[in-house]
Design a protein around this motif. Structure first.
Motif, PDB file in Angstrom:
ATOM      1  N   PHE A 178       0.841  -1.196   0.000  1.00  0.00           N
ATOM      2  CA  PHE A 178       0.000   0.000   0.000  1.00  0.00           C
ATOM      3  C   PHE A 178       0.877   1.246   0.000  1.00  0.00           C
ATOM      4  CE2 PHE A 178      -3.048  -3.015   2.183  1.00  0.00           C
ATOM      5  CZ  PHE A 178      -3.845  -3.184   1.057  1.00  0.00           C
ATOM      6  N   PRO A 179       0.458   2.297  -0.679  1.00  0.00           N
ATOM      7  CA  PRO A 179       1.293   3.495  -0.796  1.00  0.00           C
ATOM      8  C   PRO A 179       1.484   4.211   0.542  1.00  0.00           C
ATOM      9  CG  PRO A 179      -0.913   3.919  -1.647  1.00  0.00           C
ATOM     10  CD  PRO A 179      -0.840   2.445  -1.362  1.00  0.00           C
ATOM     11  N   GLU A 180       2.619   4.835   0.672  1.00  0.00           N
ATOM     12  CA  GLU A 180       2.868   5.738   1.805  1.00  0.00           C
ATOM     13  C   GLU A 180       2.318   7.100   1.408  1.00  0.00           C
ATOM     14  OE1 GLU A 180       4.084   4.931   4.684  1.00  0.00           O
ATOM     15  OE2 GLU A 180       4.786   2.898   4.201  1.00  0.00           O
ATOM     16  N   VAL A 181       1.411   7.632   2.220  1.00  0.00           N
ATOM     17  CA  VAL A 181       0.799   8.915   1.840  1.00  0.00           C
ATOM     18  C   VAL A 181       0.989   9.986   2.912  1.00  0.00           C
ATOM     19  CG1 VAL A 181      -0.868   7.902   0.258  1.00  0.00           C
ATOM     20  CG2 VAL A 181      -1.448   8.100   2.677  1.00  0.00           C
ATOM     21  N   GLY A 182       2.009   9.794   3.746  1.00  0.00           N
ATOM     22  CA  GLY A 182       2.276  10.794   4.778  1.00  0.00           C
ATOM     23  C   GLY A 182       1.108  10.876   5.734  1.00  0.00           C
ATOM     24  N   GLY A 183       0.755  12.063   6.138  1.00  0.00           N
ATOM     25  CA  GLY A 183      -0.331  12.203   7.105  1.00  0.00           C
ATOM     26  C   GLY A 183      -1.700  12.346   6.468  1.00  0.00           C
ATOM     27  N   VAL A 184      -1.768  12.233   5.148  1.00  0.00           N
ATOM     28  CA  VAL A 184      -3.055  12.434   4.476  1.00  0.00           C
ATOM     29  C   VAL A 184      -3.915  11.175   4.643  1.00  0.00           C
ATOM     30  CG1 VAL A 184      -4.164  12.947   2.263  1.00  0.00           C
ATOM     31  CG2 VAL A 184      -1.956  14.001   2.836  1.00  0.00           C
ATOM     32  N   PRO A 185      -5.203  11.330   4.948  1.00  0.00           N
ATOM     33  CA  PRO A 185      -6.067  10.150   5.121  1.00  0.00           C
ATOM     34  C   PRO A 185      -6.153   9.332   3.825  1.00  0.00           C
ATOM     35  CG  PRO A 185      -7.132  12.135   5.991  1.00  0.00           C
ATOM     36  CD  PRO A 185      -5.921  12.591   5.234  1.00  0.00           C
ATOM     37  N   LEU A 186      -6.008   8.029   3.980  1.00  0.00           N
ATOM     38  CA  LEU A 186      -6.043   7.137   2.819  1.00  0.00           C
ATOM     39  C   LEU A 186      -7.415   6.475   2.719  1.00  0.00           C
ATOM     40  CD1 LEU A 186      -4.518   5.821   0.461  1.00  0.00           C
ATOM     41  CD2 LEU A 186      -3.599   4.135   2.089  1.00  0.00           C
ATOM     42  N   VAL A 187      -8.051   6.673   1.570  1.00  0.00           N
ATOM     43  CA  VAL A 187      -9.389   6.123   1.296  1.00  0.00           C
ATOM     44  C   VAL A 187      -9.233   5.031   0.246  1.00  0.00           C
ATOM     45  CG1 VAL A 187     -11.663   6.652   0.327  1.00  0.00           C
ATOM     46  CG2 VAL A 187     -10.531   8.302   1.850  1.00  0.00           C
ATOM     47  N   ALA A 188      -9.745   3.849   0.522  1.00  0.00           N
ATOM     48  CA  ALA A 188      -9.527   2.742  -0.411  1.00  0.00           C
ATOM     49  C   ALA A 188     -10.814   2.033  -0.793  1.00  0.00           C
ATOM     50  CB  ALA A 188      -8.548   1.739   0.187  1.00  0.00           C
ATOM     51  N   ASP A 189     -10.998   1.901  -2.095  1.00  0.00           N
ATOM     52  CA  ASP A 189     -12.052   1.038  -2.630  1.00  0.00           C
ATOM     53  C   ASP A 189     -11.469  -0.379  -2.670  1.00  0.00           C
ATOM     54  OD1 ASP A 189     -13.875  -0.417  -4.099  1.00  0.00           O
ATOM     55  OD2 ASP A 189     -13.807   0.871  -5.876  1.00  0.00           O
ATOM     56  N   MET A 190     -11.938  -1.227  -1.754  1.00  0.00           N
ATOM     57  CA  MET A 190     -11.450  -2.606  -1.686  1.00  0.00           C
ATOM     58  C   MET A 190     -12.522  -3.593  -2.152  1.00  0.00           C
ATOM     59  SD  MET A 190      -9.151  -2.997   1.771  1.00  0.00           S
ATOM     60  CE  MET A 190      -7.865  -1.792   2.180  1.00  0.00           C
ATOM     61  N   SER A 191     -13.429  -3.122  -3.003  1.00  0.00           N
ATOM     62  CA  SER A 191     -14.558  -3.973  -3.411  1.00  0.00           C
ATOM     63  C   SER A 191     -14.119  -5.356  -3.872  1.00  0.00           C
ATOM     64  CB  SER A 191     -15.333  -3.308  -4.545  1.00  0.00           C
ATOM     65  OG  SER A 191     -15.950  -2.137  -4.086  1.00  0.00           O
ATOM     66  N   SER A 192     -13.006  -5.426  -4.607  1.00  0.00           N
ATOM     67  CA  SER A 192     -12.692  -6.718  -5.222  1.00  0.00           C
ATOM     68  C   SER A 192     -11.562  -7.467  -4.531  1.00  0.00           C
ATOM     69  CB  SER A 192     -12.403  -6.528  -6.715  1.00  0.00           C
ATOM     70  OG  SER A 192     -11.402  -5.569  -6.922  1.00  0.00           O
TER      71      SER A 192
END
Lengths: 362, 362
Positions: free
Chosen positions: A162-176
């Motif tokens: 999974f990507p490192e995005v610093g302090g930004v909230p990570l939103v993920a579509d994990m439908s599949s």
């Protein structure tokens, strides 16, 4: 006779989960009615509802910082509902573009804020054959969130780190690919997944949201669209899709009974490796377009030497009791979806068929 | 043993519709998989989907000017989605206030436009015991639409004559009385109904929309929220709740098999009249708070001399095999929901119990 179902979604469900539903379809636990005929405010349904949440919490190891919600409208509604909650015309969100679903999510976000492409692997022919590498991400630290699609059903790619995005909230579509293996939920501010691949029937969306992130949601939108409304009411603000949640409960209970996500990951890795090995040992016949490091363990896509051979492949597989192998209409070729209900044995049957197919048609 | 189910919703479903689902739950028509495991883009599911639309069209006599859509999120989402499509901050809509659901619909409309109360029968104690009369309506001819709730589950009231609203489009929440009798669909610009009372399980909303009215909908909202998106894609823009639509199909087929809405109306009138007669012949014991002309044939509410007696009534009815009789938590008392799956015989059983209850407790 049940067929071997490689559908991309709605997908096959574990047979024990369906048998349990059939057994009690007209009389749930001696109550004299189907679970779908129970009030959503009654104790019988509420026990099922709470058990589904509790099973998911246990299986995914969801920390106390996060909450499970049940929504409707598919992942497609979440493409709009997430920016409705978390963006304003001035706010931007970063999108990691890896396929059709990322594109749709970005398109819907435009109605509420400023979606920005922080990475894309799109090619000149508009296809995607890999996910971005960490070094390719051009993230905006002021973004309201970063949006990603963890697995791409159409192009058969998947994020394995999974990507490192610093302090930004990570939103993920994990439908599949939700529940295909254990993950660290704490890395995500918001996970959503349409149920119809790894969890249950279509018509129900599972959300796992960080409560602090949720608290930033707009209060100036209709109550029914606020995540906080679902959180405050244990997803019982209005009538939830009770039978769909019951079926998810059955699937989650089955996952727990077979050993949880650790066991599923073992099976899923074996399934994917078995199938990719079969493709790779006939490189002149089967062509997998996806970069090796981005190969999906949920949706395996490949081409045959001609479209005519692909049609024959699908037709002969069907005769052999295997369905759902036709690629997405926008991508063509063959697609084998290996969600949790597909067994290692099912994949071995397919691989034998593939080896044989090369011998007779190669 | 099946109980007699008077639940207000989710409600009892016709037993043949459930038996049909049970019969083919693991193998739909010899395809080797459940209908919920079929692709929504495959011919097996599409036949079910189209049959559900066709049955509803036939039963309601839906004219060619109108189209059937399947949505998700319950009627509660429609409370927000309708104004999102048809209002702007400058536009107003007229609301006919007859209960809690009208209030919720009006509250959500405030986020998109100017909802205006064109009539209300609310009383000082915030209850409603009747629907407005035509002369009480103060309609704005410039309103974008008039919104009404045709039947009020909590207060047990129902419109028996639909209001005259001039040339203004009439939007109706028919969640709790759609299909109880034949209606003239052409009088409505937009009908919506959560399925979980007269049509199927929770998690699916039926919409019947006038195409000309739909064309006035905003294009400046996310694609997933536009009714036109559903219309252009036969409600297959994204994955619909396939199993829920299948169950609705089974219920609609059952309705057709017993004689359609003409037959249902006969039964529903007999059910309602039988039950109200039982209440009225014991006026010192059973008190029906609703004005006679506004009495609902779907939800019959009444009080007993004390809350203690009401609790005893519910408990003893349960012992006699009848459930779902407790009034809504906000209204108290007894509520008997008489949706289509409840038979005349079921009501006679209840009425015998009621007569007996007066003898022993009155």
């Amino acid at each position: 006779m049940r067929v071997i179902n490689f559908n991309a979604g709605p997908a096959g469900l574990p047979q024990p989960a369906l048998e349990r539903a059939r057994e009690e379809l007209l009389d749930f636990q001696g109550t004299g009615m189907s679970i779908m005929e129970h009030s959503h405010r009654g104790k019988d349904y509420e026990a099922v509802h709470d058990e589904a949440i509790s099973l998911l919490t246990g299986l995914l190891g969801i920390p106390a910082t996060h909450q499970v919600l049940f929504l409707q409208g598919g992942a497609s509604q979440q493409f709009a509902q997430i920016p409705m909650n978390f963006l304003t015309p001035e706010k931007s969100a970063d999108f990691l573009m890896t396929g059709v679903w990322s594109e749709k999510a970005l398109d819907e976000a435009k109605y509420y804020g400023k979606p920005r492409i922080a990475a894309t692997t799109v090619m000149a022919d508009k296809r995607y054959t890999r996910v971005p590498k960490q070094a390719e991400l051009q993230l905006d630290p002021k973004a309201a969130y970063v949006h990603m699609t963890t697995n791409n059903t159409i192009y058969g790619t998947q994020w394995h780190t999974f990507p490192e995005v610093g302090g930004v909230p990570l939103v993920a579509d994990m439908s599949s690919d939700i529940l295909w293996k254990p993950i660290d939920v704490s890395r995500f501010a918001f996970i959503y997944a349409g149920a119809q691949k790894n969890i249950g029937p279509s018509g129900i969306v599972l959300v796992v949201v960080d409560k602090e992130f949720m608290a930033k949601g707009s209060q100036n939108i209709p109550k029914i669209f606020r995540y906080s409304t679902y959180a405050e009411n244990n997803s019982l603000y209005n009538t939830p899709p009770t039978f769909s949640i019951y079926l998810c409960r059955n699937v989650l209970a089955w996952i727990k009974s077979v050993g949880g996500l650790t066991q599923l990951e073992k099976w899923n890795r074996e399934k994917g490796e078995t199938l990719y090995a079969a493709i790779d040992r006939h490189p002149d016949f089967y062509r997998a377009p996806v970069e090796k490091e981005s190969r999906s363990y949920m949706n395996v896509v490949f081409r045959l030497p001609s479209e005519a051979l692909e049609d024959t492949f699908v037709a002969e597989a069907k005769k052999a009791g295997m369905v759902g192998l036709k690629g997405h209409r926008s991508a063509g070729g063959i697609r084998v979806s290996l969600y949790n209900a597909v067994s290692v044995e099912n994949v071995k049957t397919l691989v034998s068929f593939m080896d044989q197919f090369v011998k007779t048609r190669g």
